[in-house]
Each structure stands twice: as C-alpha cells, then as structure tokens.
Write a protein that holds these residues in place. Sequence first.
Motif, PDB file in Angstrom:
ATOM      1  N   GLY A 313      10.625 -11.079  48.525  1.00  0.00           N
ATOM      2  CA  GLY A 313      11.965 -10.857  49.055  1.00  0.00           C
ATOM      3  C   GLY A 313      12.621 -12.178  49.370  1.00  0.00           C
ATOM      4  O   GLY A 313      11.935 -13.180  49.620  1.00  0.00           O
ATOM      5  N   PRO A 314      13.960 -12.216  49.359  1.00  0.00           N
ATOM      6  CA  PRO A 314      14.659 -13.462  49.699  1.00  0.00           C
ATOM      7  C   PRO A 314      14.444 -13.822  51.157  1.00  0.00           C
ATOM      8  O   PRO A 314      14.057 -12.981  51.981  1.00  0.00           O
ATOM      9  CB  PRO A 314      16.133 -13.121  49.423  1.00  0.00           C
ATOM     10  CG  PRO A 314      16.211 -11.635  49.544  1.00  0.00           C
ATOM     11  CD  PRO A 314      14.883 -11.107  49.064  1.00  0.00           C
ATOM     12  N   ASN A 315      14.662 -15.093  51.483  1.00  0.00           N
ATOM     13  CA  ASN A 315      14.530 -15.535  52.867  1.00  0.00           C
ATOM     14  C   ASN A 315      15.462 -14.724  53.764  1.00  0.00           C
ATOM     15  O   ASN A 315      16.625 -14.516  53.440  1.00  0.00           O
ATOM     16  CB  ASN A 315      14.861 -17.024  52.986  1.00  0.00           C
ATOM     17  CG  ASN A 315      13.838 -17.890  52.281  1.00  0.00           C
ATOM     18  OD1 ASN A 315      12.691 -17.488  52.115  1.00  0.00           O
ATOM     19  ND2 ASN A 315      14.253 -19.073  51.863  1.00  0.00           N
ATOM     20  N   GLY A 316      14.910 -14.266  54.882  1.00  0.00           N
ATOM     21  CA  GLY A 316      15.712 -13.490  55.830  1.00  0.00           C
ATOM     22  C   GLY A 316      15.711 -12.009  55.576  1.00  0.00           C
ATOM     23  O   GLY A 316      16.295 -11.247  56.344  1.00  0.00           O
ATOM     24  N   ALA A 317      15.047 -11.546  54.503  1.00  0.00           N
ATOM     25  CA  ALA A 317      15.045 -10.117  54.191  1.00  0.00           C
ATOM     26  C   ALA A 317      14.114  -9.334  55.103  1.00  0.00           C
ATOM     27  O   ALA A 317      14.284  -8.121  55.270  1.00  0.00           O
ATOM     28  CB  ALA A 317      14.657  -9.887  52.726  1.00  0.00           C
ATOM     29  N   LEU A 469       5.476  -5.392  46.431  1.00  0.00           N
ATOM     30  CA  LEU A 469       6.544  -4.709  47.154  1.00  0.00           C
ATOM     31  C   LEU A 469       7.681  -5.688  47.388  1.00  0.00           C
ATOM     32  O   LEU A 469       7.442  -6.877  47.625  1.00  0.00           O
ATOM     33  CB  LEU A 469       6.060  -4.200  48.517  1.00  0.00           C
ATOM     34  CG  LEU A 469       5.059  -3.046  48.566  1.00  0.00           C
ATOM     35  CD1 LEU A 469       4.725  -2.743  50.028  1.00  0.00           C
ATOM     36  CD2 LEU A 469       5.622  -1.810  47.896  1.00  0.00           C
ATOM     37  N   MET A 470       8.902  -5.187  47.338  1.00  0.00           N
ATOM     38  CA  MET A 470      10.059  -6.010  47.676  1.00  0.00           C
ATOM     39  C   MET A 470      10.628  -5.547  49.010  1.00  0.00           C
ATOM     40  O   MET A 470      10.849  -4.344  49.213  1.00  0.00           O
ATOM     41  CB  MET A 470      11.140  -5.900  46.602  1.00  0.00           C
ATOM     42  CG  MET A 470      12.386  -6.721  46.928  1.00  0.00           C
ATOM     43  SD  MET A 470      13.584  -6.797  45.561  1.00  0.00           S
ATOM     44  CE  MET A 470      14.160  -5.101  45.503  1.00  0.00           C
ATOM     45  N   VAL A 471      10.799  -6.499  49.925  1.00  0.00           N
ATOM     46  CA  VAL A 471      11.477  -6.212  51.187  1.00  0.00           C
ATOM     47  C   VAL A 471      12.965  -6.352  50.932  1.00  0.00           C
ATOM     48  O   VAL A 471      13.450  -7.439  50.604  1.00  0.00           O
ATOM     49  CB  VAL A 471      11.024  -7.177  52.300  1.00  0.00           C
ATOM     50  CG1 VAL A 471      11.749  -6.866  53.600  1.00  0.00           C
ATOM     51  CG2 VAL A 471       9.522  -7.081  52.507  1.00  0.00           C
ATOM     52  N   THR A 472      13.692  -5.251  51.053  1.00  0.00           N
ATOM     53  CA  THR A 472      15.099  -5.250  50.662  1.00  0.00           C
ATOM     54  C   THR A 472      16.048  -5.524  51.814  1.00  0.00           C
ATOM     55  O   THR A 472      17.237  -5.658  51.624  1.00  0.00           O
ATOM     56  CB  THR A 472      15.491  -3.889  50.050  1.00  0.00           C
ATOM     57  OG1 THR A 472      15.388  -2.876  51.067  1.00  0.00           O
ATOM     58  CG2 THR A 472      14.586  -3.537  48.880  1.00  0.00           C
ATOM     59  N   GLY A 473      15.524  -5.583  53.036  1.00  0.00           N
ATOM     60  CA  GLY A 473      16.403  -5.716  54.187  1.00  0.00           C
ATOM     61  C   GLY A 473      16.683  -4.378  54.818  1.00  0.00           C
ATOM     62  O   GLY A 473      17.100  -4.298  55.972  1.00  0.00           O
ATOM     63  N   GLN A 474      16.410  -3.293  54.092  1.00  0.00           N
ATOM     64  CA  GLN A 474      16.508  -1.950  54.640  1.00  0.00           C
ATOM     65  C   GLN A 474      15.126  -1.323  54.701  1.00  0.00           C
ATOM     66  O   GLN A 474      14.801  -0.583  55.615  1.00  0.00           O
ATOM     67  CB  GLN A 474      17.412  -1.070  53.772  1.00  0.00           C
ATOM     68  CG  GLN A 474      17.497   0.370  54.302  1.00  0.00           C
ATOM     69  CD  GLN A 474      18.017   1.309  53.235  1.00  0.00           C
ATOM     70  OE1 GLN A 474      17.976   0.995  52.055  1.00  0.00           O
ATOM     71  NE2 GLN A 474      18.472   2.473  53.642  1.00  0.00           N
TER      72      GLN A 474
END
Length: 578
Positions: A313-317, A469-474
Amino acid sequence: MNIVNIEGVGKTYGTTVLLDGVSLGIDDRERIGLVGRNGGGKSTLVRLLTQQETPDEGRVTHRGGLRVGVLPQEVTLPAGATVTEVVLGSRREHEWAGDRRVREILDGLLLTDLDTVVDGLSGGERRRVALAALLIGEHDLIVLDEPTNHLDLEAVDWLARHLSEWRGALLVVTHDRWFLDAVCNSTWEVADGSVHRYDGGYSVYVLAKAERARVAAFTEARRQNLLKKELAWLRRGPPARTSKPQFRIDAANALIDDEPPARDELKMVEFATARLGKLVLEFTDVGVRYGDRAIFDRVTWQLGPGDRIGVLGPNGAGKSTMLKLLAGTLQPTSGTIKRGITIRVATLEQEPQPVDPEARVLESVEEIAREITVPGKTMTAGQLLERFLFPSARQWARVGDLSGGEKRRLQVLRLLIAEPNVLLLDEPTNDLDIETLTALEDYLDGWPGSLVVVSHDRYFLERTCDRMLMVTGQGLRDLPGGVEQYVAARRTALAGEPTTQSTKPARITDTRAAKKELTRLERLIAKLDTAEIKLHTQMAELGSDYAAVQELDVQLTALHDERTAAEHEWLALAEDLD
C-alpha cells in the motif's frame, strides 16, 4: 571500450585485507550489480573506482574527460537550499519544463513541492532529492550506493525502468535482488579480498555460483544447499523473472532436480495448526479513525494458522496501523479483534531494540532462551547464531562492536529464539546483506507459524509470502496477481499525475473537500463490492440458464471496471493527502 580500469589493486585497513590484487574494467555500456557481505569491501571498491581513495598498491585509471556521478549512502545537501536549487541548479523554468526527461524524473521521484527548503525534509525525502539531481545531470558513469533505500515499491519500479532506458555505464551497490535482476547485465561479488565477475543479473549470479560450488566440490554443504534452494525457487517463480534471455535455467537442472519445494505448505499448516489452533486473529467490522480520517472501515478478515501474508500500500494508507492492530498495541475505534488463546506475537520493528552494548553476542541471545525447537530438531543459541552467519569467534564479540547490519541480524535472532508463533515483520530487510537475507528466508521456509510482512523489498515479499494484500485506506483487498498487480495498479493511478511536482499542490486546494471526496470513493467502492457479491450469487443460482448468466456477466464486467477506476482514483488522492 573500458572507461574505468583497475590493475592489481590492493587495499588494507589495519590487519584486514579487503582487496588483494584485483584487476577489472567497466565498459561504456555496462550495468554492474555489486554484491557481497557487509564489511567485505564493497564500499571500499566503490571509493577506489570513483577515485575518492587511492589504493595501497596497483592503480585506477579513468578515460579522459570521464563524467562520474555518485549517490552515497549518506546524503549531504546544502543548508538553506530549496529543492529547485539542489535538483535543477541554475536551469530556468522554461528550459527544464520543456524537457520530457527532466519532467519524468521529477514526477517519478519527488514527493515535495519544488520550493520546499531541504533542511526540513526527512531522510527519505532528502535521498530522493539527491537521486533526482544525479539523474538529471550529464554523466558517463553513475554509481549508486543503496539507491532503493527509503523508496516505496512504485518508486523502485520507476527507477528500474528509467535506468533500463538510460544509455551509459552503471554501478549499483544494493541488497535489493529484484532491482539487481531488473537493471544489471553483470554482477561483481566482493569476497575474501577478490572480486568475482558473473555475466547477468542476480538470477544468473545464483545459477553460476551454484554451478561453481558444484564443480569446485565445495565442502560448505549447507551454504551450497541454500544456493540450490534459492535457484529452485527462482525456476518456480513468476515467469517475468525466468524469461530473461541470459537466465539459462536448463543448465542448472542437474543441480536442482532433487531439490524439494522451498516450503511444504501442507506440512507447515499442520505444524502451525498444532501450535496455534484453528483461530489465530480475526477482525470483525474493525474500524480505525485518526480524527476525521478513516483508516479502516468495517473490515472483516482472518489470519489463519500457517498464513504468509505480504502487505502492500502507498505511504499513509494504513500498513503500520494494521501491524499495530495485529500486535495488540492499538485498539480499534469500532468492531472487535478476536485472538487465539495460544498465540504469541512478536514484531520486528524498523528501529533496533536496545541491547546492552557490553554484553557478548551469545549472552544477549541466551538471556532470552538457550535453545529453540523447529520442526524435526532442536537448535542451541550458538547453532542458531552460526546459521545466521555469526561464527564461533564472532559470538563472543561485544554487542557495541557490531556493525549496523550485524546488530539488525542480532535483533532478528533475539526475536526468533523466543519462539513466537505469529511473526510481524516491518521492513525486515533494512541493513541486511544478501547472504543474511538468504539465511533468513531459508529459516522462515521451515518456521511453523503465521507470518505478516510489510516491506518494500519485492524479492523478499515474493520469496517468503504466499498471498498479497493491499491496504486501501478503507480496508484490505486481496491481490491474486501479487506484487506485479499492485505495481501495475499504482502505475495506472499515478499516470494522471501532473507533469511537474511544482504543480502538484494545485490538485488539492481544499484539504477538507479532498477528504470528503476520499470518503465518497470509499463508500462507492464498498457499494460496488456488495453489488459484485450479489451478482456472483445470482450467477451461481442461475447456473443452468446460459442467457441469464451471460447477461449478468456483462453487468459484472461493468461493475468491475467501475470499481477499478474508483480504486485508482482513491490511491492517487490518498497519496496527495499523504
């Protein structure tokens, strides 16, 4: 033709001989990956090649007028200067703004506004600025010392593609094995005072080294087995890795025909279930908020026994937030987290934990436990230290006398000997050389527990994890296509970015409005997810009605496309906010 030559070079520090009678050359189109154990002489060789130091014997010569650019590990930027002054120098805006190459470098590397003063930048941002300034300059030879440090997966991918198109000589010192394979056409290994040369990137280096070990009948059987295991994994790995023309894997069949898979997944799950039970960690409707920003929103997910999960995931996600939830150091704002009664969680953090500098290495491990049980055998603390490249003599060294890489290695060992059954690794490859990474990966192959890894090291993620897994921010989203799917999605999301970083802040003039848009996108993605699930259910119920299923499939494709577009928009917006 060679642009740099070294002839009969020797270099000694105190009683340690780092280089002895080394003769090599760099031609004008060569791309070299420099590998070797920490403290083995890589940095010394770089300083000699770039004429920052003089050899004790022999000589180093450069072609007349050679332009050399160097990115050191420790970056120093002029105090009080702006990003524009460091990166673009005296170029006027109309000059660099009209240069596509310069714009691509700015967009690929810089996360800050060009008018920002460098004094207030983080270490990672300062390194990006120095790398951008180097790449924009005119050079015949570029020397990069750990260029991927502090870069996320997307930036590493961009840098590899940029350097692959660059016309000139390149020397890279890095522990990032994916990057070595993607960029380099030859590999130099510094070991025991010599430099061994191999044609090809990291994959070819592993192949050639394993073959060399067989032909020379090395007595280091364990070391040879590690090479065979890694070579076998490379053959079974993603097609993109093994399809390189120079990687002639058929030549190694005799070495690895009898090599079993790196992990017996069924056996490992059985071991893990016996130690953990059926429940490890379970999220139910978990939500986490920081102020008015939702990091997780009604996330339901399970970590099972023997699961090996890579988190992207991007930084901050929310990657660090996820690790804290798993470790129990952060409680969710809403929802529940159920934990198995037998789990013992251990976290390898980015910053080394303090250890008494006067203690001996062996003592610092034995104070936690004197032995460790792994499937099929018991190992003493000393045996574990030897497995992680601490020979008997080094086990009695003071902790305070260890190098940065050795301290990181010791941190890993102290964690493992406590015998956790859930292991959380936060950037585990920091400060570890390739040999240590290979030993850690081999150990984790037989480690019976659940593993969660957050890392920017693509090779390590693919080598140790079975799912991404991708952390999407949601919430969390499975990536069946692994790291490649994530990088492709991020590349698409970032394709709509402005052509220069100086205009980036204009995209979000109202942070409040941007956050509202982020929330709207999160709700839209959740709504589309629900709609997809319903369509899948309907298709299952109408399995015999071909016409109805075909119509639902058309709707499903449209929903999928809409969700993908929303995810890309969310990722781009989240990065701007970050």
